[in-house]
Write an enzyme that holds these catalytic residues in place. Structure first.
Site, PDB file in Angstrom:
ATOM      1  N   ILE A  69       0.803  -1.140   0.102  1.00 33.21           N
ATOM      2  CA  ILE A  69      -0.082  -0.031  -0.187  1.00 33.21           C
ATOM      3  C   ILE A  69       0.968   1.242   0.088  1.00 33.21           C
ATOM      4  CG2 ILE A  69      -1.615   1.226   1.357  1.00 33.21           C
ATOM      5  CD1 ILE A  69      -3.254  -1.018   1.052  1.00 33.21           C
ATOM      6  N   SER A 122       5.720  -1.689  -0.869  1.00 37.62           N
ATOM      7  CA  SER A 122       5.137  -1.076  -2.020  1.00 37.62           C
ATOM      8  C   SER A 122       6.248  -0.316  -2.705  1.00 37.62           C
ATOM      9  CB  SER A 122       4.032   0.062  -1.427  1.00 37.62           C
ATOM     10  OG  SER A 122       3.522   0.832  -2.693  1.00 37.62           O
ATOM     11  N   GLN A 167       7.168  -5.070  -4.146  1.00 38.81           N
ATOM     12  CA  GLN A 167       6.220  -4.749  -5.234  1.00 38.81           C
ATOM     13  C   GLN A 167       6.701  -3.768  -6.192  1.00 38.81           C
ATOM     14  OE1 GLN A 167       3.744  -1.748  -5.162  1.00 38.81           O
ATOM     15  NE2 GLN A 167       3.752  -2.130  -7.328  1.00 38.81           N
ATOM     16  N   TYR A 193       6.392  -1.665  -9.604  1.00 38.83           N
ATOM     17  CA  TYR A 193       5.566  -0.893 -10.905  1.00 38.83           C
ATOM     18  C   TYR A 193       6.905  -0.799 -11.779  1.00 38.83           C
ATOM     19  CZ  TYR A 193       1.292   0.251  -8.306  1.00 38.83           C
ATOM     20  OH  TYR A 193       0.437   0.262  -7.597  1.00 38.83           O
ATOM     21  N   THR A 249       3.271  -5.456 -10.290  1.00 35.45           N
ATOM     22  CA  THR A 249       1.786  -4.990 -10.296  1.00 35.45           C
ATOM     23  C   THR A 249       1.550  -4.786 -11.924  1.00 35.45           C
ATOM     24  OG1 THR A 249       1.837  -4.527  -8.195  1.00 35.45           O
ATOM     25  CG2 THR A 249       0.031  -3.472  -9.467  1.00 35.45           C
ATOM     26  N   ARG A 284     -10.102   7.885 -10.719  1.00 31.86           N
ATOM     27  CA  ARG A 284     -10.437   7.876  -9.152  1.00 31.86           C
ATOM     28  C   ARG A 284     -11.165   9.055  -8.754  1.00 31.86           C
ATOM     29  NH1 ARG A 284      -4.648   5.477  -7.073  1.00 31.86           N
ATOM     30  NH2 ARG A 284      -4.763   3.486  -8.505  1.00 31.86           N
ATOM     31  N   LYS A 334       0.599  -9.560 -10.168  1.00 31.79           N
ATOM     32  CA  LYS A 334      -0.274  -8.981  -9.381  1.00 31.79           C
ATOM     33  C   LYS A 334      -1.240  -8.243 -10.293  1.00 31.79           C
ATOM     34  CE  LYS A 334      -1.358  -6.152  -5.261  1.00 31.79           C
ATOM     35  NZ  LYS A 334      -1.793  -4.900  -5.743  1.00 31.79           N
ATOM     36  N   HIS A 357      -6.657  -4.600  -7.494  1.00 35.52           N
ATOM     37  CA  HIS A 357      -6.159  -3.098  -6.791  1.00 35.52           C
ATOM     38  C   HIS A 357      -7.278  -2.688  -5.903  1.00 35.52           C
ATOM     39  CE1 HIS A 357      -2.409  -0.971  -7.821  1.00 35.52           C
ATOM     40  NE2 HIS A 357      -3.185  -0.152  -7.097  1.00 35.52           N
ATOM     41  N   ASP A 384      -6.239 -11.003  -3.400  1.00 37.27           N
ATOM     42  CA  ASP A 384      -6.811  -9.778  -2.451  1.00 37.27           C
ATOM     43  C   ASP A 384      -7.894  -9.196  -3.080  1.00 37.27           C
ATOM     44  OD1 ASP A 384      -6.004  -7.336  -4.289  1.00 37.27           O
ATOM     45  OD2 ASP A 384      -3.880  -7.468  -3.404  1.00 37.27           O
ATOM     46  N   SER A 385      -8.213  -7.980  -2.421  1.00 37.10           N
ATOM     47  CA  SER A 385      -9.414  -7.265  -2.774  1.00 37.10           C
ATOM     48  C   SER A 385     -10.879  -7.699  -2.236  1.00 37.10           C
ATOM     49  CB  SER A 385      -9.392  -6.899  -4.328  1.00 37.10           C
ATOM     50  OG  SER A 385      -8.439  -6.434  -4.980  1.00 37.10           O
ATOM     51  N   ILE A 400     -10.872  -8.465   1.192  1.00 38.19           N
ATOM     52  CA  ILE A 400     -10.726  -9.468   2.550  1.00 38.19           C
ATOM     53  C   ILE A 400     -11.119  -8.547   3.689  1.00 38.19           C
ATOM     54  CG2 ILE A 400      -9.217 -10.492   3.759  1.00 38.19           C
ATOM     55  CD1 ILE A 400      -9.875 -12.398   1.686  1.00 38.19           C
ATOM     56  N   ARG A 421      -6.673  -2.475   3.121  1.00 37.77           N
ATOM     57  CA  ARG A 421      -7.058  -1.314   3.603  1.00 37.77           C
ATOM     58  C   ARG A 421      -7.178  -1.506   5.313  1.00 37.77           C
ATOM     59  NH1 ARG A 421     -10.034  -0.885  -1.180  1.00 37.77           N
ATOM     60  NH2 ARG A 421      -9.655   1.215  -2.517  1.00 37.77           N
TER      61      ARG A 421
HETATM   62  C1  FNR Z   1      -3.278  -0.171  -2.995  1.00 39.26           C
HETATM   63  N1  FNR Z   1      -2.791  -0.890  -3.577  1.00 39.26           N
HETATM   64  C2  FNR Z   1      -1.350  -0.957  -4.280  1.00 39.26           C
HETATM   65  N2  FNR Z   1      -0.957  -2.074  -5.080  1.00 39.26           N
HETATM   66  C3  FNR Z   1       0.239  -2.103  -5.299  1.00 39.26           C
HETATM   67  O1  FNR Z   1       0.660  -3.192  -5.981  1.00 39.26           O
HETATM   68  N3  FNR Z   1       1.035  -1.066  -5.072  1.00 39.26           N
HETATM   69  C4  FNR Z   1       0.841  -0.074  -4.382  1.00 39.26           C
HETATM   70  O2  FNR Z   1       1.647   0.862  -4.087  1.00 39.26           O
HETATM   71  C5  FNR Z   1      -0.549  -0.007  -4.041  1.00 39.26           C
HETATM   72  N4  FNR Z   1      -1.090   1.019  -3.326  1.00 39.26           N
HETATM   73  C6  FNR Z   1      -2.221   1.266  -2.618  1.00 39.26           C
HETATM   74  C7  FNR Z   1      -2.615   2.201  -1.952  1.00 39.26           C
HETATM   75  C8  FNR Z   1      -3.917   2.238  -1.535  1.00 39.26           C
HETATM   76  C9  FNR Z   1      -4.459   3.642  -0.638  1.00 39.26           C
HETATM   77  C10 FNR Z   1      -4.960   1.125  -1.630  1.00 39.26           C
HETATM   78  C11 FNR Z   1      -5.979   1.126  -0.873  1.00 39.26           C
HETATM   79  C12 FNR Z   1      -4.463   0.111  -2.319  1.00 39.26           C
HETATM   80  C13 FNR Z   1      -3.550  -2.136  -3.739  1.00 39.26           C
HETATM   81  C14 FNR Z   1      -3.410  -3.171  -2.814  1.00 39.26           C
HETATM   82  O3  FNR Z   1      -2.056  -3.963  -2.915  1.00 39.26           O
HETATM   83  C15 FNR Z   1      -4.542  -4.307  -2.851  1.00 39.26           C
HETATM   84  O4  FNR Z   1      -4.488  -4.888  -4.074  1.00 39.26           O
HETATM   85  C16 FNR Z   1      -5.701  -3.683  -2.243  1.00 39.26           C
HETATM   86  O5  FNR Z   1      -5.652  -2.724  -1.376  1.00 39.26           O
HETATM   87  C17 FNR Z   1      -6.641  -4.831  -1.955  1.00 39.26           C
HETATM   88  O6  FNR Z   1      -8.067  -4.397  -1.646  1.00 39.26           O
HETATM   89  P1  FNR Z   1      -8.585  -4.057  -0.211  1.00 39.26           P
HETATM   90  O7  FNR Z   1      -8.472  -5.240   0.358  1.00 39.26           O
HETATM   91  O8  FNR Z   1      -7.737  -2.988   0.335  1.00 39.26           O
HETATM   92  O9  FNR Z   1     -10.024  -3.515  -0.398  1.00 39.26           O
END
Ligand code: FNR
Length: 398
Positions: A98, A126, A148, A150, A176, A185, A265, A289, A320-321, A323, A344
């Site tokens: 995150i 992240s 992770q 990018y 990712t 967003r 991912k 995501h 994920d997403s 849970i 989150r």
């Molecule tokens: C993310 N996610 C994310 N994924 C990733 O690969 N690199 C990142 O830097 C981020 N940053 C990020 C910021 C915020 C604020 C959120 C909410 C999400 C996605 C994250 O890894 C994951 O896939 C989701 O958060 C899963 O969904 P839930 O469980 O948070 O609803």
């Protein structure tokens, strides 16, 4: 602390007038944490793409499946653990990557790294962290951590990140794929706020020698006086961080340059899971995501069964997403996930109570899962199967 002891202690503490550091009612936790955030942080953390339909479906998708508990199984002993890439984990759960956690707590990623270590949960650093990976890795010692990635426009930068991940003991690279661009967003757009332009969430870059070199080259193209503008680092980042030209063919570059396991991912289609295996990838993360990229997307729990069928145990399938508790974990594992990643909810814990809040959220999830598993009549993760669920039509198994 083991689940039943933890539960007993919690009730005993209540008798003495002491409550849990963060609420185990995560709907409440979300409300409390969101109220404690700045409007920009609340939008960035909580927000999803467009009409927020994917966020909604990531939750309602779970309601299509129900757990069917079995009775008179000896579930006295606690065995909720798994092994993953050579690590023995106490529970099939990892902490998601995150970005920009400094928006909710000054210790940011470092607090998560320390909390994850306390409870033995692997942490996926992240690419958009607020604390460099080396600092978090130091705090984690031998506790498992992944990086992770990018995939930016600079292959030199990609390699530099990978080399740093290797050097600081990361045991896998998680690429990712779903963020070739930022999604639509609306909550961030409404505030016209992108944290990276405020130098937030770019610590992996600003500490990187290749990135610093790119910045020095870019400086020539920037106005000499940046007063009132974002920094040269932030402007450079915004130009190179994403790479929409990326295709399956690019993966061979990474495969040739690292021996670490590589996970992809953002996989949502069984054919993409098959391609990942064909490209020599070591794992996938079924993820949308957290609903931040494509509004109206398939939820991950809907995507999982067909993906698990084609993978057929050849490589780990992380998930994920959405849970939000032990029952969700149980359902994902029953439908073929090797382990789940939580996102989150730990950010809510971080917001309200820093490291202790993250530790509490992770511990609560593991304990909830352990109780759910045993109350469903499963002695270990290996006992959980599709037979443990029914899909909104009782005739399916009865
Ligand atoms: C993310 N996610 C994310 N994924 C990733 O690969 N690199 C990142 O830097 C981020 N940053 C990020 C910021 C915020 C604020 C959120 C909410 C999400 C996605 C994250 O890894 C994951 O896939 C989701 O958060 C899963 O969904 P839930 O469980 O948070 O609803």
């Amino acid at each position: 602390m083991r689940t039943l002891e933890w539960q007993r202690q919690t009730y005993l503490n209540g008798y003495l007038g002491q409550q849990l550091p963060v609420s185990p009612d995560w709907a409440m936790l979300e409300v409390q944490a969101t109220a404690a955030m700045t409007p920009e942080a609340a939008a960035y953390i909580g927000g999803g793409a467009g009409l927020q339909k994917t966020i909604e479906r990531n939750r309602t998708g779970f309601d299509q499946w129900q757990i069917v508990p079995r009775m008179l199984v000896n579930v006295e002993s606690e065995q909720p653990g798994i092994t993953l890439f050579g690590h023995t984990l106490p529970s099939p759960v990892l902490a998601c990557p995150i970005g920009v956690l400094e928006m909710v707590h000054p210790e940011a990623d470092l607090a998560v790294a320390k909390a994850a270590t306390e409870v033995g949960v692997p942490y996926i650093f992240s690419n958009q962290a607020s604390v460099p990976m080396e600092t978090c890795a130091d705090a984690m010692g031998d506790s498992p951590h992944f990086f992770q990635l990018y995939w930016s426009r600079s292959r030199d930068l990609v390699l530099s990140f990978v080399r740093r991940a290797e050097a600081c003991g990361c045991s896998a690279i998680v690429v990712t794929l779903d963020t070739t661009f930022l999604g639509w967003r609306v909550k961030d757009l409404a505030l016209a706020h992108l944290p990276f332009l405020w130098d937030k969430g770019i610590a992996q870059y600003t500490t990187d020698p290749v990135f610093r070199h790119i910045v020095s080259q870019m400086r020539a193209q920037l106005p000499p006086d940046l007063t009132g503008l974002p920094t040269a680092e932030a402007l450079t980042f915004s130009q190179i961080y994403n790479n929409p030209t990326l295709t399956w063919d690019d993966l061979s570059f990474l495969r040739e340059h690292t021996k670490l396991p590589i996970l992809l991912k953002g996989i949502l289609h069984p054919d993409d899971a098959r391609k990942a295996i064909d490209c020599g990838m070591d794992g996938i993360v079924v993820s949308n995501h957290g609903g931040r990229q494509v509004d109206g997307s398939i939820s991950t729990i809907e995507a999982l069964p067909a993906i698990a069928d084609v993978v057929a145990g050849q490589i780990p399938v992380l998930f994920d997403s959405g849970i939000r508790g032990g029952a969700d974990m149980f359902k994902a594992i029953a439908l073929g996930a090797t382990a789940v990643c939580v996102g989150r909810p730990y950010v809510w814990g971080l917001t309200l109570a820093g490291q202790a809040g993250v530790r509490e959220v992770l511990q609560q999830l593991m304990n909830d899962f352990d109780l759910t598993m045993r109350l469903a009549g499963c002695r270990s993760v290996a006992d959980i199967s599709r037979e443990s669920l029914t899909q909104n039509q009782l005739t399916r198994i009865f």
